[in-house]
Motif scaffolding. Structure first.
Motif, short mmCIF file in Angstrom:
data_model
loop_
_atom_site.label_atom_id
_atom_site.label_comp_id
_atom_site.label_asym_id
_atom_site.label_seq_id
_atom_site.Cartn_x
_atom_site.Cartn_y
_atom_site.Cartn_z
N VAL A 3 0.77 -1.15 -0.42
CA VAL A 3 -0.14 0.54 -0.33
C VAL A 3 0.92 1.51 -0.21
O VAL A 3 1.57 1.15 0.69
N THR A 4 0.01 2.34 -1.07
CA THR A 4 1.19 3.53 -1.19
C THR A 4 0.85 4.17 0.29
O THR A 4 0.05 4.10 0.66
N THR A 5 2.24 4.73 1.23
CA THR A 5 2.24 5.72 2.02
C THR A 5 1.83 6.90 1.65
O THR A 5 2.30 7.77 0.67
N THR A 6 0.94 7.63 2.07
CA THR A 6 0.40 9.40 1.96
C THR A 6 0.05 10.11 3.15
O THR A 6 0.04 9.75 4.06
N VAL A 7 1.45 11.52 2.97
CA VAL A 7 1.99 12.09 3.66
C VAL A 7 1.25 13.46 3.15
O VAL A 7 1.68 14.25 2.14
N LEU A 8 0.73 13.94 4.66
CA LEU A 8 0.11 15.23 3.82
C LEU A 8 1.19 16.47 5.08
O LEU A 8 1.77 16.11 5.87
N ARG A 27 11.70 13.70 -1.77
CA ARG A 27 12.19 13.29 -1.59
C ARG A 27 11.77 11.83 -0.96
O ARG A 27 11.95 10.41 -1.47
N LEU A 28 10.33 12.33 -0.86
CA LEU A 28 9.95 11.21 -0.41
C LEU A 28 9.35 10.32 -0.96
O LEU A 28 9.25 9.05 -0.91
N VAL A 29 8.75 11.74 -2.49
CA VAL A 29 8.00 10.47 -3.73
C VAL A 29 9.18 9.32 -4.29
O VAL A 29 8.79 8.80 -4.43
N GLU A 30 10.48 10.28 -3.89
CA GLU A 30 11.90 9.10 -4.76
C GLU A 30 11.56 7.88 -3.66
O GLU A 30 11.63 6.83 -4.21
N LYS A 31 10.66 7.87 -2.34
CA LYS A 31 11.06 5.83 -1.85
C LYS A 31 9.77 6.10 -2.07
O LYS A 31 10.00 4.93 -0.90
N ASP A 438 25.05 8.45 -0.69
CA ASP A 438 24.46 7.39 0.41
C ASP A 438 25.59 6.72 1.70
O ASP A 438 26.83 7.04 0.91
N GLY A 439 24.98 6.62 2.08
CA GLY A 439 25.40 6.62 3.35
C GLY A 439 25.95 7.49 4.36
O GLY A 439 26.57 7.31 4.89
N GLY A 440 25.27 8.35 3.55
CA GLY A 440 25.56 9.76 4.47
C GLY A 440 24.45 9.67 6.13
O GLY A 440 23.49 9.01 5.60
N ARG A 441 24.95 10.32 6.58
CA ARG A 441 24.28 10.32 7.67
C ARG A 441 22.49 10.99 7.13
O ARG A 441 21.92 10.55 7.98
N SER A 442 22.78 12.50 6.64
CA SER A 442 20.93 12.89 6.37
C SER A 442 20.59 11.47 5.88
O SER A 442 18.96 11.45 5.60
N SER A 443 21.27 11.08 4.74
CA SER A 443 20.84 10.24 3.49
C SER A 443 20.12 8.84 4.66
O SER A 443 19.23 8.25 4.40
N GLU A 444 21.09 8.43 4.72
CA GLU A 444 20.72 7.93 6.48
C GLU A 444 19.21 7.65 6.72
O GLU A 444 18.55 6.70 7.18
N ASN A 445 19.56 8.56 7.48
CA ASN A 445 17.70 9.06 8.64
C ASN A 445 16.60 9.33 7.73
O ASN A 445 15.62 9.61 7.83
N ILE A 446 17.13 9.75 6.38
CA ILE A 446 15.48 9.91 5.85
C ILE A 446 14.86 8.46 5.57
O ILE A 446 14.24 8.43 5.52
N ASN A 447 16.12 7.40 5.22
CA ASN A 447 15.97 6.36 5.07
C ASN A 447 15.49 5.32 6.31
O ASN A 447 13.77 4.61 6.50
N LYS A 448 16.06 5.33 7.59
CA LYS A 448 15.18 5.18 9.05
C LYS A 448 13.66 5.61 8.41
O LYS A 448 13.60 5.60 9.72
N PHE A 449 13.76 7.02 8.80
CA PHE A 449 11.97 7.92 8.81
C PHE A 449 11.36 7.55 7.26
O PHE A 449 10.18 7.30 8.29
N ILE A 450 11.85 7.12 6.44
CA ILE A 450 10.60 5.91 5.94
C ILE A 450 9.95 5.09 5.89
O ILE A 450 8.91 4.85 6.32
N LYS A 451 11.26 4.45 7.08
CA LYS A 451 10.89 2.73 7.32
C LYS A 451 9.83 2.78 8.49
O LYS A 451 9.32 2.29 8.82
N TRP A 452 9.70 4.00 9.34
CA TRP A 452 9.43 4.46 10.39
C TRP A 452 8.01 4.78 9.87
O TRP A 452 6.92 3.73 10.09
N LEU A 453 7.90 5.33 8.93
CA LEU A 453 6.29 5.77 7.58
C LEU A 453 5.58 4.88 7.67
O LEU A 453 4.43 4.29 7.94
N LYS A 454 6.41 3.44 7.42
CA LYS A 454 5.82 2.56 6.54
C LYS A 454 5.73 1.48 6.78
O LYS A 454 5.30 0.43 6.94
N GLU A 455 5.72 1.61 8.94
CA GLU A 455 6.21 0.43 9.16
C GLU A 455 4.28 -0.01 10.23
O GLU A 455 2.73 1.36 9.97
#
Length: 455
Positions: A3-8, A27-31, A438-455
């Motif tokens: 299911v696609t996550t919708t963020v307001l 960035r969120l659309v790219e993910k 890729d692998g930088g702290r901010s880049s990893e934090n975006i991934n962390k946030f996306i993972k939390w969003l989709k949980e």
């Protein structure tokens, strides 16, 4: 089937707030997320105008949908009066936002799973909490300014500010041993000269700070690499900066004015590291005298310059160029594709109002600053650029409060003759770019946030 996550996404209706939240949305659309980007009606119309009023607002399948709700003010209200605007939004928009989310679900079949709210719109976290969805804060200013806001109760207890947020005495104070000392003059909400507006804005800040326990994450357009002390001061902070546009993009979505791309081919004609870029953001207003000194100061430098002079429809910025201004080495435009300009090899330095977006964009491109703050947190950003990062110089005003043409010429020469500033600017650029690789702290934090969003 996933299911696609919708963020307001809900920005404060100012250009410097819409910009980073639009980049975050991309960035969120790219993910793989869908975005409902909610502006006030007034700003929604401004944003659609440079795009030829495409209603969906986005080309390429439209994963970002632009929608609007009223800010509660009448059509002729002065939206530059931020006290009125913020107060009206706080009183009127929560109910409207709730209705919009319900409408999207019933009529559009769209279920919003998370609200990302600008700090000024943090009341939206109460809505998220009430209807049982995730809510996240986004801080568009420096982390140090968020740390300052978090410290309001302590600043009152310590007798540094009163209950209206105004300094009780002029003095230096420190939020924590790891954050550089601040002067009471740098408390941004106290920099607002109109006392009624100042009190209204402070009241909104206090209300917003009270909603922050409702969220797990506070996203910010910064990084511990350049703000280590302030970043460690806030436990829930998730730094995802610098949020930068893809300079290959044809048009920047979310601009209030149409960008003039002809300036890029003009820059192509200029020698490497020769051009002074002059831009003061979306709010700064000059009186006739100061505008004249700036124009004649640019003439005096005898260097090519690219100068952004907004053509505001409300006529409050309609100052005219002095008759003796030659300007034959310069290019004056209404609004610039700023990141494309700052990344251009012809740029030598940036005369800036020091808004946080402009600060981040300049730092990320290794451009030295000449600082000319106008409002709120910009005065703090100046001291940060000049004294902490050591990548710029400030202007000094004369006995009449004017920054003179001679001062402009002297500071341009001093900045461009300073090899240390140029080297420091290059170092800061390297640090910031590494964070978003890729692998930088901010880049990893975006991934962390996306993972939390989709949980």
């Amino acid at each position: 089937m996933s299911v696609t996550t919708t963020v307001l996404v809900l920005p404060c209706p100012l250009q410097g707030h819409v910009n980073p939240m639009m980049i975050l949305s991309q960035r969120l659309v790219e993910k793989g997320c869908n975005i409902i980007f909610v502006n006030t009606e007034f700003i929604h119309n401004k944003v659609l105008s440079p795009m030829g009023n495409q209603e969906a607002g986005v080309t390429g399948g439209s994963s970002i949908k632009l929608v609007s709700i009223p800010d509660g003010l009448g059509p002729d209200a002065d939206r530059n009066n931020l006290g009125e605007l913020f107060g009206s939004m706080l009183n009127n928009m929560p109910a409207m936002l709730e209705k919009l989310i319900e409408y999207l679900r019933l009529k559009g079949g769209v279920t919003v799973s998370c609200i990302v709210a600008d700090f000024v719109m943090a009341w939206a976290l109460e809505i998220a909490n009430k209807i049982g969805i995730k809510g996240v804060l986004f801080n568009p200013a420096s982390t140090a300014m968020l740390a300052l806001q978090c410290s309001i109760p302590k600043l009152i207890d310590d007798g540094i500010i009163d209950t209206h947020g105004l300094p009780i005495t002029q003095k230096r104070f420190q939020l924590s041993p790891t954050i550089p000392p601040m002067n009471t003059e740098l408390i941004w909400w106290a920099n607002i000269s109109d006392s009624i507006t100042q009190k209204k804005i402070f009241k909104v800040i206090v209300h917003c700070m009270q909603t922050l326990e409702l969220t797990e994450w506070w996203l910010c357009n910064s990084t511990p690499e350049i703000e280590p002390g302030a970043s460690s001061f806030i436990p829930k902070l998730l730094p995802i900066g610098p949020l930068l546009r893809d300079v290959a993009e044809e048009k920047s979505l979310g601009q209030f004015w149409e960008e003039d791309h002809s300036c890029i081919s003009w820059l192509d004609q200029q020698p490497h590291g020769s051009v002074i870029y002059v831009a003061f953001g979306s709010i700064t207003l000059f009186d006739e005298k100061q505008f004249k000194e700036l124009a004649l100061g640019l003439d005096l430098t005898n260097r090519p310059f690219l100068w952004v002079v907004r053509k505001d429809s409300d006529s409050s910025n309609n100052v005219s160029l002095p008759s003796e201004f030659r300007g034959n080495r310069g290019n004056i435009i209404g609004w610039a594709p700023q990141e494309k300009v700052l990344s251009h090899p012809a740029i030598a330095c940036f005369i800036s109002h020091c808004g946080w977006n402009s600060t981040i964009e300049g730092l990320s491109n290794g451009v030295p600053f000449l600082c000319w703050p106008y409002f709120a947190d910009q005065f703090f950003n100046r001291t940060y650029i000049c004294d902490e990062l050591k990548v710029g110089l400030g202007f000094d005003s004369d006995e009449n409060g004017l920054i003179s043409r001679e001062e402009i010429k002297v500071k341009v020469e001093k900045l461009l003759g300073d090899e240390n500033i140029r080297l420091m600017a290059h170092e800061v650029k390297k640090k910031l770019r590494k964070e978003i690789d890729d692998g930088g702290r901010s880049s990893e934090n975006i991934n962390k946030f996306i993972k939390w969003l989709k949980e």
